[in-house]
Each structure stands twice: as C-alpha cells, then as structure tokens.
Design a protein around this motif. Structure first.
Motif, PDB file in Angstrom:
ATOM      1  N   LEU A 135      38.404  29.687  23.773  1.00  0.00           N
ATOM      2  CA  LEU A 135      39.822  29.816  23.487  1.00  0.00           C
ATOM      3  C   LEU A 135      40.577  28.522  23.810  1.00  0.00           C
ATOM      4  N   MET A 136      40.277  27.927  24.962  1.00  0.00           N
ATOM      5  CA  MET A 136      40.972  26.700  25.360  1.00  0.00           C
ATOM      6  C   MET A 136      40.670  25.556  24.398  1.00  0.00           C
ATOM      7  N   ASN A 137      39.403  25.414  24.004  1.00  0.00           N
ATOM      8  CA  ASN A 137      39.035  24.339  23.084  1.00  0.00           C
ATOM      9  C   ASN A 137      39.670  24.552  21.708  1.00  0.00           C
ATOM     10  N   ALA A 138      39.709  25.805  21.264  1.00  0.00           N
ATOM     11  CA  ALA A 138      40.315  26.095  19.967  1.00  0.00           C
ATOM     12  C   ALA A 138      41.807  25.763  19.988  1.00  0.00           C
ATOM     13  N   ARG A 139      42.486  26.094  21.079  1.00  0.00           N
ATOM     14  CA  ARG A 139      43.917  25.783  21.198  1.00  0.00           C
ATOM     15  C   ARG A 139      44.153  24.268  21.234  1.00  0.00           C
ATOM     16  N   LEU A 140      43.261  23.556  21.931  1.00  0.00           N
ATOM     17  CA  LEU A 140      43.388  22.093  21.976  1.00  0.00           C
ATOM     18  C   LEU A 140      43.274  21.497  20.566  1.00  0.00           C
ATOM     19  N   LEU A 174      37.203  15.799  17.629  1.00  0.00           N
ATOM     20  CA  LEU A 174      37.119  17.148  17.064  1.00  0.00           C
ATOM     21  C   LEU A 174      35.677  17.651  17.037  1.00  0.00           C
ATOM     22  N   LEU A 175      34.762  16.741  16.662  1.00  0.00           N
ATOM     23  CA  LEU A 175      33.348  17.138  16.646  1.00  0.00           C
ATOM     24  C   LEU A 175      32.871  17.495  18.053  1.00  0.00           C
ATOM     25  N   GLU A 176      33.360  16.788  19.056  1.00  0.00           N
ATOM     26  CA  GLU A 176      33.000  17.083  20.441  1.00  0.00           C
ATOM     27  C   GLU A 176      33.510  18.465  20.846  1.00  0.00           C
ATOM     28  N   ILE A 177      34.757  18.763  20.460  1.00  0.00           N
ATOM     29  CA  ILE A 177      35.335  20.078  20.795  1.00  0.00           C
ATOM     30  C   ILE A 177      34.587  21.194  20.081  1.00  0.00           C
ATOM     31  N   VAL A 178      34.306  20.957  18.792  1.00  0.00           N
ATOM     32  CA  VAL A 178      33.567  21.978  18.027  1.00  0.00           C
ATOM     33  C   VAL A 178      32.178  22.187  18.624  1.00  0.00           C
ATOM     34  N   GLY A 179      31.552  21.120  19.078  1.00  0.00           N
ATOM     35  CA  GLY A 179      30.236  21.237  19.712  1.00  0.00           C
ATOM     36  C   GLY A 179      30.292  22.100  20.957  1.00  0.00           C
ATOM     37  N   GLU A 180      31.365  21.931  21.760  1.00  0.00           N
ATOM     38  CA  GLU A 180      31.522  22.757  22.952  1.00  0.00           C
ATOM     39  C   GLU A 180      31.750  24.223  22.576  1.00  0.00           C
TER      40      GLU A 180
END
Length: 413
Positions: A216-221, A232-238
C-alpha cells in the motif's frame, strides 16, 4: 451397537434386599467416580443394575440438546441372551411424551410397571412378544435436570420397595455426575480449540499485515510522486516481492490445512536470513528501533522448505519488533554449532508469553500468535524454539534446526 459385558454381583444371595441395594449403590457410585466417559460408565452400570433386579434387557437414552428434545438411543446395551434387544425393536429416537417417559423425566423419579402397552405405546407389543413382562425407567440426573434415561426389562414382574427405588434413583444421580464431567471436559476442549484457532488466525493476520502495508505504501508513493522510470521499476519490484510473500504465506497456510507434506531441499540459511533482515530493517526504521545483525559465517546447510523457514523467522522477528519500545535494540545472531543451526533474536523487554513443556511459547496476543505459528513450522522441521526470559536485560528467542550437510561457504548480501 455394542453390548455390555456380563458382570456378577458378588455375594448377593448372602445379603438382605436392603443390603443388596446399598451395595449396588456403592459399586456404581465407585465406578462413576473413577471414569470420565459416560459410555464407559454405562458399560459397567447397565449389567450390574440389570442383574441385581433380574432384568433381561438394559438400554440407555440421552436427551438431545437441540429442540425439539428427544430421547436418543445409546449404542451401549445389556441383554441376558442374544437377540432379545433386537426383538424389542427400539427406535433410534423417542418422543419425550411417549407413554410413561414424561413423568419420569419431569419428576426425576424412577418408575416401574407391568402395563407395557400403556407405558410403552407401540413398543409394548414387541416387548410382550419377546416374553418381557415388566419395565423399569431410571432418570439420569445432572444438577436439577434429567439428561438421560435408563430402561430395564424383565421376564417376570418384580415389585420394588420404596427403598429400592430410592437406591435406583441415586444410581441415576451418580451416572449423571459422569455425564456432567464428560460434557464439561468436552466444552473445555472446544473452548481451547476455539482459542487456539483465534490465536492462529491472529498470527496469519499479523504475517499478512506487513507485506500488505508495504504494498500500500509503495503504491501510494508511485501515485503521489513523479518518479523516473528507474525509481518506478524499483518500487514495482518491491510491490511484486511483497505480493509474492503474501502468496507464499497463503500457500503455506493451505498446505498446513490440507496437511500436505512439504517439499524440502538444502537451504542456504545465510541468504535466507539476509532476505529477512532486509525486510525487518525497513520495519525497524519505521518503529525507530535499532536492528543489529551478527552472523558467524559460514553457516551450515539445513534440509528444509525455504519459504516456511523464512516465514517462521519473519514471524519471530516481527514479534520481537512489535514488543520493542522506540529507540530500543533488536539483535539477530546466527551460527552453526555441534550439528545444529542456532538463530537467536533478542530485545528488551519482549511480551512475556509463557513457555510450554515443548518449548513453544503459549498464545497471549498477536505476537504470541506469530510465535505459535513459528513454533509449529520449526517443530515440523525437527527443530525447537524457546524463550529465555531475563528480567532487566530483555528476552531471547532461540531457534535450533538440525544441520543437513556441509556449509555452502560464505554468503553475500
């Protein structure tokens, strides 16, 4: 249906009728005080009572708990000759208002009669055809309620004195105590199972909460900020990694529910621990807790289901983090020693769930639910998990697993 074994009444012919009734009462009471199972008590009591009053058939009914209340025939019975019980053609359940049953149940007093057709209704004719001439009904009392009924048939009518009926009534009270103990024990076990299920569910919720919160936190970021493609690729990977973690937790839960055998293989525990540490450090930073790691390389290999061991370790670490105050310190230590892999997670102070004889912490809260889940996983792998409570210096949770082979060498981040 099972038949009661024959039992003798020692010395009956040498006593007066009153003495025989008193001795019968003492024997049944003694048996009732020794056993916890109602069926077991019936196996001992039915033949003893039947033989005392020269009865050819003895059977028992339980009163159903669910409305409408009915008498449910028990499997336990007594018959002096094979085939007598079958001739009675007793149905599996009876209406409480049938014949002589209602007064016995409502008053809690035994009753005997030779008027079989009036007392038994449609059951009277088969009883006559079987050569039976007399029936005795005995209520089984628990507290102030009739909870069961004993029924005896005799070939010859027997006139019971009031003292004998009193003795028979007390036999019903003694058997009622057995049934009361059995039901109390069953209720206690049911409550324990419900409590265990609640703790297990709390542990599952606790395990899923962390990756779902991270997703949820990564999606909001990603929605809030205009990041470049690399970020963005780093966040999607997480997000993908946390989603896979949720999937693993659910998969392991399904395997546990179906009792499917786990597929085990050699596991490089160093790499596994470092994956757990990477996630735990993010949680520790949010909670403003220092996270110290001390791995004595190289660690030995264990034969295990990697995702299950990772889940167990995450459960323990999260439980420790949850119980650590802000600016506290959590330390994870790992080393191989004497054919075992030992992982210690310590902080001060932790919640203080008690430790059972097997070394698994008992359930007390959400963290305790995580500990219990971890304990089950580690036990399935032949290991142990224990809590060492040290007042003033924090607690230590120790996981030990048997070593499968030689170390794979120094693991890297």
């Amino acid at each position: 249906m099972s038949a009661c074994k024959s039992a003798t009444f020692p010395g009956a012919t040498d006593r007066s009728v009153a003495d025989q009734d008193l001795q019968l009462l003492r024997e049944v009471v003694a048996v009732s005080n020794q056993v916890e199972d109602f069926e077991h008590a019936l196996n001992l009591a039915l033949p003893t009572i039947a033989q005392r009053y020269a009865c050819s058939v003895g059977q028992a009914f339980l009163i159903s708990d669910e409305p409408p209340a009915r008498l449910l025939l028990c499997a336990t019975r007594y018959e002096s000759a094979p085939g007598l019980f079958a001739k009675l053609r007793t149905p599996a359940s009876l209406d409480l208002d049938a014949g002589y049953l209602r007064p016995i149940i409502e008053r809690g007093e035994p009753n005997c009669t030779t008027a079989l057709e009036d007392a038994l209704g449609v059951r009277g004719r088969p009883a006559r055809e079987a050569g039976l001439a007399w029936v005795l009904g005995v209520p089984v009392i628990s507290g102030t309620q009739t909870v069961a009924l004993l029924e005896f048939f005799a070939v010859q009518a027997t006139e019971l004195a009031s003292g004998a009926l009193d003795a028979v009534a007390r036999l019903g009270v003694a058997l009622g105590r057995v049934l009361e103990r059995q039901r109390s024990r069953s209720a206690r076990r049911r409550n324990e199972r419900l409590a265990s299920m609640g703790t297990f569910a709390a542990g599952i919720a606790h395990e899923l909460n962390n990756p779902l919160t991270s997703i949820l936190m990564n999606a909001r970021l990603a929605l809030k900020h205009d990041y470049d493609k690399e970020r963005l690729l780093e966040i999607v990977g997480e997000i993908v990694a946390d989603t896979e973690r949720c999937a693993k937790i659910v998969k392991n839960l399904v395997k546990f529910a179906r009792r499917e055998p786990a597929e085990r293989s050699p596991v490089n525990v160093s790499q596994l621990i470092r994956r757990v540490v990477a996630v735990a450090r993010r949680e520790a930073e949010k909670a403003k807790v220092l996270f110290d790691v001390d791995i004595l390389e190289p660690l030995p290999v264990v034969l295990a289901e990697a995702t299950a061991i990772e889940q167990a370790l995450v459960s323990v670490v999260n439980g420790v983090l949850d119980g650590t105050d802000n600016r506290g310190t959590v330390r994870l230590q790992a080393q191989g020693n004497a054919g075992k892999l030992r992982i210690c997670v310590s902080a001060g102070p932790l919640p203080a769930p008690s430790t059972s004889q097997s070394g698994a912490p008992a359930a007390a809260n959400d963290s305790a639910g995580s500990y219990e889940m971890a304990s089950g996983i580690i036990s399935e792998h032949g290991g142990t998990i224990t809590i060492d409570r040290r007042p003033g210096s924090g607690n230590r949770i120790t996981i030990e697993l048997p070593v499968a082979g030689q170390s794979p060498g120094r693991a890297t981040e």
